[in-house]
Design an enzyme around this catalytic site. Structure first.
Site, PDB file in Angstrom:
ATOM      1  N   GLU A 203      36.816  47.179  33.828  1.00 36.73           N
ATOM      2  CA  GLU A 203      37.622  46.154  33.000  1.00 36.73           C
ATOM      3  C   GLU A 203      37.832  46.248  32.073  1.00 36.73           C
ATOM      4  O   GLU A 203      37.221  47.881  31.403  1.00 36.73           O
ATOM      5  CB  GLU A 203      36.202  45.149  32.746  1.00 36.73           C
ATOM      6  CG  GLU A 203      36.469  44.223  32.400  1.00 36.73           C
ATOM      7  CD  GLU A 203      35.217  43.467  32.004  1.00 36.73           C
ATOM      8  OE1 GLU A 203      35.089  41.982  31.418  1.00 36.73           O
ATOM      9  OE2 GLU A 203      34.084  43.893  32.200  1.00 36.73           O
ATOM     10  N   TYR A 204      38.648  45.782  30.945  1.00 34.32           N
ATOM     11  CA  TYR A 204      38.832  46.076  29.704  1.00 34.32           C
ATOM     12  C   TYR A 204      37.561  46.424  28.650  1.00 34.32           C
ATOM     13  O   TYR A 204      37.244  44.964  29.201  1.00 34.32           O
ATOM     14  CB  TYR A 204      40.188  44.463  29.530  1.00 34.32           C
ATOM     15  CG  TYR A 204      41.101  44.964  27.799  1.00 34.32           C
ATOM     16  CD1 TYR A 204      41.363  44.964  27.318  1.00 34.32           C
ATOM     17  CD2 TYR A 204      39.706  44.305  27.037  1.00 34.32           C
ATOM     18  CE1 TYR A 204      42.054  45.358  26.492  1.00 34.32           C
ATOM     19  CE2 TYR A 204      40.151  44.091  25.416  1.00 34.32           C
ATOM     20  CZ  TYR A 204      41.689  44.882  25.025  1.00 34.32           C
ATOM     21  OH  TYR A 204      42.715  44.813  23.669  1.00 34.32           O
ATOM     22  N   SER A 205      37.978  46.713  28.147  1.00 38.21           N
ATOM     23  CA  SER A 205      36.480  47.023  26.902  1.00 38.21           C
ATOM     24  C   SER A 205      36.998  46.472  25.694  1.00 38.21           C
ATOM     25  O   SER A 205      37.863  46.831  24.539  1.00 38.21           O
ATOM     26  CB  SER A 205      36.349  48.071  26.957  1.00 38.21           C
ATOM     27  OG  SER A 205      35.255  48.935  25.500  1.00 38.21           O
TER      28      SER A 205
ATOM     29  N   ARG B 243      34.715  31.824  47.392  1.00 39.45           N
ATOM     30  CA  ARG B 243      35.637  30.873  46.361  1.00 39.45           C
ATOM     31  C   ARG B 243      37.018  30.545  46.889  1.00 39.45           C
ATOM     32  O   ARG B 243      36.690  29.456  45.387  1.00 39.45           O
ATOM     33  CB  ARG B 243      35.534  32.489  45.558  1.00 39.45           C
ATOM     34  CG  ARG B 243      34.574  33.544  45.244  1.00 39.45           C
ATOM     35  CD  ARG B 243      33.414  31.991  43.875  1.00 39.45           C
ATOM     36  NE  ARG B 243      32.782  33.444  43.967  1.00 39.45           N
ATOM     37  CZ  ARG B 243      32.024  33.050  43.417  1.00 39.45           C
ATOM     38  NH1 ARG B 243      31.657  31.756  42.274  1.00 39.45           N
ATOM     39  NH2 ARG B 243      30.156  34.122  42.732  1.00 39.45           N
TER      40      ARG B 243
ATOM     41  N   HIS C 266      38.100  43.248  54.765  1.00 34.35           N
ATOM     42  CA  HIS C 266      37.269  42.938  55.195  1.00 34.35           C
ATOM     43  C   HIS C 266      36.511  42.063  53.685  1.00 34.35           C
ATOM     44  O   HIS C 266      36.344  40.729  54.136  1.00 34.35           O
ATOM     45  CB  HIS C 266      35.843  43.537  55.599  1.00 34.35           C
ATOM     46  CG  HIS C 266      34.690  43.189  56.160  1.00 34.35           C
ATOM     47  ND1 HIS C 266      34.416  42.018  56.604  1.00 34.35           N
ATOM     48  CD2 HIS C 266      33.832  43.410  55.530  1.00 34.35           C
ATOM     49  CE1 HIS C 266      32.896  42.021  56.836  1.00 34.35           C
ATOM     50  NE2 HIS C 266      32.494  42.940  56.181  1.00 34.35           N
TER      51      HIS C 266
ATOM     52  N   ARG D  97      30.353  39.124  40.303  1.00 29.65           N
ATOM     53  CA  ARG D  97      28.805  39.522  41.248  1.00 29.65           C
ATOM     54  C   ARG D  97      29.346  39.887  42.941  1.00 29.65           C
ATOM     55  O   ARG D  97      28.195  40.225  43.849  1.00 29.65           O
ATOM     56  CB  ARG D  97      28.061  38.221  40.827  1.00 29.65           C
ATOM     57  CG  ARG D  97      28.183  37.398  40.246  1.00 29.65           C
ATOM     58  CD  ARG D  97      26.689  36.392  39.732  1.00 29.65           C
ATOM     59  NE  ARG D  97      25.734  36.124  41.068  1.00 29.65           N
ATOM     60  CZ  ARG D  97      24.825  34.755  41.575  1.00 29.65           C
ATOM     61  NH1 ARG D  97      25.090  33.847  41.368  1.00 29.65           N
ATOM     62  NH2 ARG D  97      23.928  35.527  42.012  1.00 29.65           N
TER      63      ARG D  97
ATOM     64  N   ASP E  18      38.527  46.205  49.978  1.00 24.65           N
ATOM     65  CA  ASP E  18      39.393  46.294  51.304  1.00 24.65           C
ATOM     66  C   ASP E  18      39.678  44.876  51.490  1.00 24.65           C
ATOM     67  O   ASP E  18      38.646  43.768  51.392  1.00 24.65           O
ATOM     68  CB  ASP E  18      38.530  47.186  52.436  1.00 24.65           C
ATOM     69  CG  ASP E  18      37.223  46.248  52.455  1.00 24.65           C
ATOM     70  OD1 ASP E  18      36.879  45.798  52.738  1.00 24.65           O
ATOM     71  OD2 ASP E  18      36.186  47.000  51.694  1.00 24.65           O
TER      72      ASP E  18
ATOM     73  N   GLN F 260      30.846  35.340  37.195  1.00 24.39           N
ATOM     74  CA  GLN F 260      30.729  34.719  38.747  1.00 24.39           C
ATOM     75  C   GLN F 260      31.421  36.074  39.778  1.00 24.39           C
ATOM     76  O   GLN F 260      31.242  35.887  40.758  1.00 24.39           O
ATOM     77  CB  GLN F 260      31.397  33.248  39.122  1.00 24.39           C
ATOM     78  CG  GLN F 260      31.617  32.127  38.210  1.00 24.39           C
ATOM     79  CD  GLN F 260      31.371  31.399  39.031  1.00 24.39           C
ATOM     80  OE1 GLN F 260      31.728  30.598  39.333  1.00 24.39           O
ATOM     81  NE2 GLN F 260      32.335  30.627  37.101  1.00 24.39           N
ATOM     82  N   TRP F 261      32.941  36.376  39.242  1.00 23.52           N
ATOM     83  CA  TRP F 261      33.911  37.078  39.503  1.00 23.52           C
ATOM     84  C   TRP F 261      32.690  38.092  40.234  1.00 23.52           C
ATOM     85  O   TRP F 261      33.339  39.280  41.179  1.00 23.52           O
ATOM     86  CB  TRP F 261      35.057  37.367  39.075  1.00 23.52           C
ATOM     87  CG  TRP F 261      36.112  37.842  39.943  1.00 23.52           C
ATOM     88  CD1 TRP F 261      35.622  38.888  40.400  1.00 23.52           C
ATOM     89  CD2 TRP F 261      37.644  37.598  39.739  1.00 23.52           C
ATOM     90  NE1 TRP F 261      37.147  39.149  41.165  1.00 23.52           N
ATOM     91  CE2 TRP F 261      38.561  39.050  40.415  1.00 23.52           C
ATOM     92  CE3 TRP F 261      38.301  36.829  39.076  1.00 23.52           C
ATOM     93  CZ2 TRP F 261      39.881  38.111  40.970  1.00 23.52           C
ATOM     94  CZ3 TRP F 261      39.457  36.084  39.807  1.00 23.52           C
ATOM     95  CH2 TRP F 261      40.378  37.284  40.071  1.00 23.52           C
TER      96      TRP F 261
END
Length: 309
Positions: free
Chosen positions: A108-110, A207, A198, A100, A196, A97-98
């Site tokens: 991100e951690y792979s 959220r 905004h 998106r 940023d 969800q985040w």
């Protein structure tokens, strides 16, 4: 050539943020939000806004007043002058969800390069929620304690089994990129997330809302209430006032409220029927998401719902 002189530049420093820099703020059972770096402050927003006004424009006497003006009239560029970089640990289903929200820089951690994080979000017996009957993507109410204990035990067994399968594949030399394929969505992932102000406020407005899923709402509230509020307090106050706690009325909302004010209950029902909020003769049999939203607004504004009075 004319020699130019400039006011010395000092990097914005916010002592309240410096105090928590690098310290993980706990979220859920094993997640966290950690402030890695920041740029700008309330003063940076004011500075950017006044540059755009030009030298001949009157300055607002108070920085707080200018920030509230900018927020009230939805000016975005000055708020883009501030940035946050966060390190987050979040369950994969919540991260879906985040991520998106695309107006951010993400790394991100792979689990293709590294072994998956040995942690999964677990649900306490009292935390299982029922599916909402009114909202297909929402939840409401809790289950019975006995069933909660049963589901939490089943979850524990499943997570242990899934982790065992994953570890066995790794031990037998299976490539990490393939061994990971059956990991549960409750597995935690980590990422660096830079955004940023905004776009961060837009993220938080969505959220932190009561309609957002509880898990991501917990992350948003942690970011907002523990980081943003300390970073840009004037902006945070204006954001709560004009975005979070405000009520937005549509054209149809205004027409119905105006009819209620001028012609009373019957006038409001007639107007709501005319606009399709109600069925024939003011019937409530017709489903209308707009009507439900208007009802919430009316209650928040202290009105009696005319078709339910």
């Amino acid at each position: 050539m004319t020699e130019l002189t400039f006011t010395p530049i000092q990097r914005a420093s916010v002592p309240a943020l410096d105090a928590i820099l690098g310290k993980p703020l706990s979220v859920l059972d094993d997640g966290f939000v950690r402030l890695v770096d920041y740029m700008g402050s309330d003063e940076s927003i004011v500075q950017a806004a006044r540059v755009s006004y030009g030298a001949g424009t009157k300055k607002v006497n108070e920085d707080k007043g200018l920030i509230r003006y900018l927020m009230r009239h939805r000016h975005s560029t000055p708020f883009e002058m501030c940035e946050l970089k966060l390190h987050v640990r979040v369950p994969m289903d919540t991260w879906r969800q985040w991520i998106r929200h695309r107006m951010a820089n993400v790394n991100e951690y792979s689990t293709r390069y590294s072994v998956a994080i040995d942690a999964s979000q677990k649900t306490k017996p009292e935390e299982w929620r029922l599916q909402s009957q009114a909202n297909r993507q929402g939840s409401e109410g809790k289950i019975e304690p006995e069933l909660g204990n049963h589901l939490s035990q089943k979850e524990k067994e499943f997570l242990e089994f899934a982790d065992g399968v994953y570890q066995e594949r790794l031990e037998k030399g299976i490539a990490r990129e393939q061994a990971r394929k059956d990991l549960p969505l409750s597995t935690y992932t980590e990422a660096y997330w830079k955004i940023d102000l905004h776009n961060l406020l837009h993220f938080l407005a969505l959220r932190m809302d009561s309609h957002a899923q509880l898990e991501i709402r917990n992350y948003a509230k942690t970011i907002g209430e523990q980081i943003v509020s300390a970073w840009v307090p004037h902006t945070w106050e204006a954001f709560l006032d004009y975005r979070v706690h405000s009520v937005q009325l549509t054209q149809n909302d205004k027409l119905i409220i105006s009819a209620l004010n001028q012609k009373g209950k019957d006038g409001a029902i007639l107007k709501a029927t005319e606009l399709g909020f109600l069925g024939e003769n003011g019937s409530l049999e017709k489903k209308s998401r707009e009507r439900e939203e208007l009802e919430s607004k009316l209650l928040e504004l202290g009105f009696v719902i005319p078709w339910k009075a």
